[in-house]
Design an enzyme around this catalytic site. Structure first.
Site, PDB file in Angstrom:
ATOM      1  N   GLU A  20     -12.696  -6.328   9.790  1.00 53.81           N
ATOM      2  CA  GLU A  20     -12.860  -5.840  11.157  1.00 53.81           C
ATOM      3  C   GLU A  20     -12.682  -4.335  11.267  1.00 53.81           C
ATOM      4  O   GLU A  20     -12.090  -3.690  10.398  1.00 53.81           O
ATOM      5  CB  GLU A  20     -11.892  -6.566  12.082  1.00 53.81           C
ATOM      6  CG  GLU A  20     -10.434  -6.352  11.777  1.00 53.81           C
ATOM      7  CD  GLU A  20      -9.538  -7.212  12.678  1.00 53.81           C
ATOM      8  OE1 GLU A  20      -9.453  -8.413  12.434  1.00 53.81           O
ATOM      9  OE2 GLU A  20      -8.952  -6.671  13.616  1.00 53.81           O
ATOM     10  N   CYS A  57     -12.169   3.078  13.309  1.00 51.90           N
ATOM     11  CA  CYS A  57     -11.077   2.671  12.428  1.00 51.90           C
ATOM     12  C   CYS A  57     -11.630   1.630  11.463  1.00 51.90           C
ATOM     13  O   CYS A  57     -12.158   0.609  11.903  1.00 51.90           O
ATOM     14  CB  CYS A  57      -9.951   2.087  13.283  1.00 51.90           C
ATOM     15  SG  CYS A  57      -8.625   1.358  12.330  1.00 51.90           S
ATOM     16  N   CYS A  63      -4.498  -7.719   2.694  1.00 48.41           N
ATOM     17  CA  CYS A  63      -3.636  -6.607   2.298  1.00 48.41           C
ATOM     18  C   CYS A  63      -2.450  -7.196   1.556  1.00 48.41           C
ATOM     19  O   CYS A  63      -2.045  -8.323   1.831  1.00 48.41           O
ATOM     20  CB  CYS A  63      -3.142  -5.880   3.545  1.00 48.41           C
ATOM     21  SG  CYS A  63      -2.121  -4.435   3.207  1.00 48.41           S
ATOM     22  N   CYS A 106       3.733  -6.115   5.604  1.00 51.06           N
ATOM     23  CA  CYS A 106       4.619  -5.512   6.605  1.00 51.06           C
ATOM     24  C   CYS A 106       4.931  -6.582   7.666  1.00 51.06           C
ATOM     25  O   CYS A 106       4.054  -7.370   8.041  1.00 51.06           O
ATOM     26  CB  CYS A 106       3.961  -4.301   7.245  1.00 51.06           C
ATOM     27  SG  CYS A 106       3.653  -2.980   6.041  1.00 51.06           S
ATOM     28  N   CYS A 141       2.663  -6.974  10.929  1.00 53.03           N
ATOM     29  CA  CYS A 141       1.208  -6.810  10.814  1.00 53.03           C
ATOM     30  C   CYS A 141       0.513  -8.130  10.493  1.00 53.03           C
ATOM     31  O   CYS A 141       0.998  -8.919   9.679  1.00 53.03           O
ATOM     32  CB  CYS A 141       0.911  -5.786   9.731  1.00 53.03           C
ATOM     33  SG  CYS A 141      -0.836  -5.481   9.486  1.00 53.03           S
ATOM     34  N   SER A 147       2.960   5.593   7.317  1.00 49.83           N
ATOM     35  CA  SER A 147       3.649   4.620   8.158  1.00 49.83           C
ATOM     36  C   SER A 147       5.121   4.627   7.777  1.00 49.83           C
ATOM     37  O   SER A 147       5.496   4.196   6.690  1.00 49.83           O
ATOM     38  CB  SER A 147       3.040   3.232   7.925  1.00 49.83           C
ATOM     39  OG  SER A 147       1.721   3.231   8.408  1.00 49.83           O
ATOM     40  N   LEU A 148       5.941   5.147   8.671  1.00 50.92           N
ATOM     41  CA  LEU A 148       7.363   5.322   8.351  1.00 50.92           C
ATOM     42  C   LEU A 148       8.177   4.141   8.896  1.00 50.92           C
ATOM     43  O   LEU A 148       8.867   3.455   8.161  1.00 50.92           O
ATOM     44  CB  LEU A 148       7.846   6.662   8.935  1.00 50.92           C
ATOM     45  CG  LEU A 148       9.194   7.176   8.450  1.00 50.92           C
ATOM     46  CD1 LEU A 148       9.225   7.315   6.936  1.00 50.92           C
ATOM     47  CD2 LEU A 148       9.525   8.524   9.111  1.00 50.92           C
ATOM     48  N   HIS A 149       8.120   3.953  10.196  1.00 50.04           N
ATOM     49  CA  HIS A 149       8.716   2.786  10.877  1.00 50.04           C
ATOM     50  C   HIS A 149      10.241   2.670  10.832  1.00 50.04           C
ATOM     51  O   HIS A 149      10.797   1.794  11.482  1.00 50.04           O
ATOM     52  CB  HIS A 149       8.106   1.465  10.385  1.00 50.04           C
ATOM     53  CG  HIS A 149       6.601   1.440  10.445  1.00 50.04           C
ATOM     54  ND1 HIS A 149       5.872   2.105  11.404  1.00 50.04           N
ATOM     55  CD2 HIS A 149       5.684   0.817   9.653  1.00 50.04           C
ATOM     56  CE1 HIS A 149       4.584   1.898  11.192  1.00 50.04           C
ATOM     57  NE2 HIS A 149       4.435   1.137  10.140  1.00 50.04           N
ATOM     58  N   ASN A 208       1.919  -4.088  18.978  1.00 51.92           N
ATOM     59  CA  ASN A 208       1.014  -5.107  19.493  1.00 51.92           C
ATOM     60  C   ASN A 208       1.573  -6.421  18.988  1.00 51.92           C
ATOM     61  O   ASN A 208       1.569  -6.671  17.778  1.00 51.92           O
ATOM     62  CB  ASN A 208      -0.380  -4.915  18.873  1.00 51.92           C
ATOM     63  CG  ASN A 208      -1.379  -4.377  19.859  1.00 51.92           C
ATOM     64  OD1 ASN A 208      -1.437  -4.812  20.997  1.00 51.92           O
ATOM     65  ND2 ASN A 208      -2.175  -3.434  19.398  1.00 51.92           N
ATOM     66  N   CYS A 265      -4.217  -4.691  14.100  1.00 50.15           N
ATOM     67  CA  CYS A 265      -4.737  -4.834  12.764  1.00 50.15           C
ATOM     68  C   CYS A 265      -4.844  -6.288  12.316  1.00 50.15           C
ATOM     69  O   CYS A 265      -3.846  -6.995  12.241  1.00 50.15           O
ATOM     70  CB  CYS A 265      -3.717  -4.166  11.854  1.00 50.15           C
ATOM     71  SG  CYS A 265      -4.363  -2.965  10.786  1.00 50.15           S
TER      72      CYS A 265
END
Ligand code: SAH
Length: 358
Positions: free
Chosen positions: A88, A101, A108, A112, A115, A216-218, A292, A335
């Site tokens: 997507e 994007c 993947c 995470c 996600c 991506s730190l988070h 999200n 995502c």
């Protein structure tokens, strides 16, 4: 069958040479491929040549099979690949242009916690021509052409997958985007988001490609970051920051940290204060993203007000920060969500590899 999109003009030239065609045919084919045409539509070629090419190659490796448009103009695309896999992408419309994007992998392997892309792990890497196919097909969908006629102006590698886990194809893709005769999207208009694969970040700095590096730190704490992102067990925050400094030394480009705000997990004042000490004085920007929510986990999003308070705290501490505008919430913007839904509903059974009539 092999994919033709993504081959350089020189590579296409070898094919046209072998077919006994004049070399200017290679440039024609290259241009048509980047404009999103199938061989049958390349009417500047003889019918025999079109047929010969179609017998041996796939022109466009990515077909749009579904689109979902949000009230805010954001549009989601489901793409079908030649082997039946589905990926997507998301198109965001801004005043200065259209940003697409794109996904770099099917699935993947980063897993995470928040996600939806990595839930079933990695299925396979995308080829450079397939990543380019996402851009080319959406550009055509928008009635864009090559060069100045392009309608997709910016690309972010922030869709499903870890771009630096598919390094060679990702770098090749970025070079193809700016190839002469193609879409001519400069690397300056490309952002690459990584979960922080340190050795590949060093390698990217040496590619002489001025892409914006986004990490991506988070979390500002290694132990907590490891709970959100398993890959953090491999590379510490200190190692990531050192790699960012090296990237800046090579490219002179400010880097960006993405920070998904998860209620109660990483959005407290303790986190904000630690982020300030961690990032103070660095040529960076923090992009705060409100989670999200996805149904596969119990993580919750905070309120908009909390996100702005977090941002203000960073700003007061001298860290440049913004809250990313929520876009496409009504269309499964997160995502990997749309792809998951599509597969869960069994929609991929018997889908033919052709462009949908949209
Ligand atoms: N693997 C790369 C690129 C893909 S993820 C990376 O980790 O950076 C890109 C970004 O998508 C992540 O930083 C995260 O900010 C965002 N993302 C993924 N799932 C999300 C969700 N459920 N809500 C909000 N943002 C999400």
């Amino acid at each position: 069958m092999e994919i033709m999109l993504g081959r350089s003009k020189a590579e296409i030239n070898l094919i046209t040479d072998a077919l006994g065609e004049k070399s200017y045919r290679a440039a024609q084919i290259h241009k048509s491929l980047h404009a999103g045409l199938e061989f049958s539509e390349m009417t500047d070629l003889s019918k025999t040549l079109r047929e010969k090419l179609a017998e041996n190659y796939i022109a466009q490796p990515v077909k749009i099979i579904k689109t979902l448009k949000s009230a805010d103009g954001t549009e989601k695309f489901l793409f079908l690949l030649g082997d039946g896999n589905v990926i997507e992408g998301v198109l965001m419309r801004y005043k200065y242009g259209n940003t697409l994007c794109v996904s770099t992998q099917v699935g993947c392997r980063m897993h995470c916690a928040f996600c939806a892309s990595g839930i079933d792990g990695l299925i396979r890497n995308l080829e450079a021509g397939e990543i380019l196919g996402e851009v080319v097909s959406v550009n055509r969908y928008l009635s864009g052409g090559v060069g100045d006629k392009r309608k997709v102006t910016n690309v972010v590698l922030m869709g499903s997958g870890e771009p630096l886990d598919n390094y060679d194809n990702t770098v090749k893709f970025i070079r193809l985007l700016s190839e002469e005769g193609g879409l001519n999207i400069s690397a300056r208009n490309v952002s690459l988001s990584t979960s922080g694969l340190v050795p590949a970040m060093y390698a990217l700095g040496k590619e002489n490609l001025p892409v914006t590096l986004t990490v991506s730190l988070h979390s500002p704490f290694d132990a907590e970051r490891q709970k959100i992102m398993p890959v953090a067990k491999k590379y510490s925050i200190a190692e990531i920051l050192a790699a960012c400094s090296d990237y800046f030394a090579h490219t002179g480009r400010r880097y960006i940290f993405e920070y998904v705000l998860i209620r109660g997990e990483n959005d407290t004042e303790r986190h904000a204060a630690a982020l300030v000490s961690l990032l103070k004085g660095r040529p960076c920007h923090v992009n705060l993203i409100r989670l999200n929510e996805v149904k596969e986990n119990n993580l919750k999003s905070g309120t908009e007000k909390q996100a702005y308070a977090f941002s203000a705290f960073l700003e007061k501490g001298g860290i440049s920060a913004t809250v990313r505008r929520k876009m496409g919430e009504d269309i499964e913007g997160a995502c990997g969500q749309l792809r998951r839904r599509f597969l869960e509903e069994g929609n991929n059974q018997g889908v033919k590899f052709e462009r949908a009539d949209i």
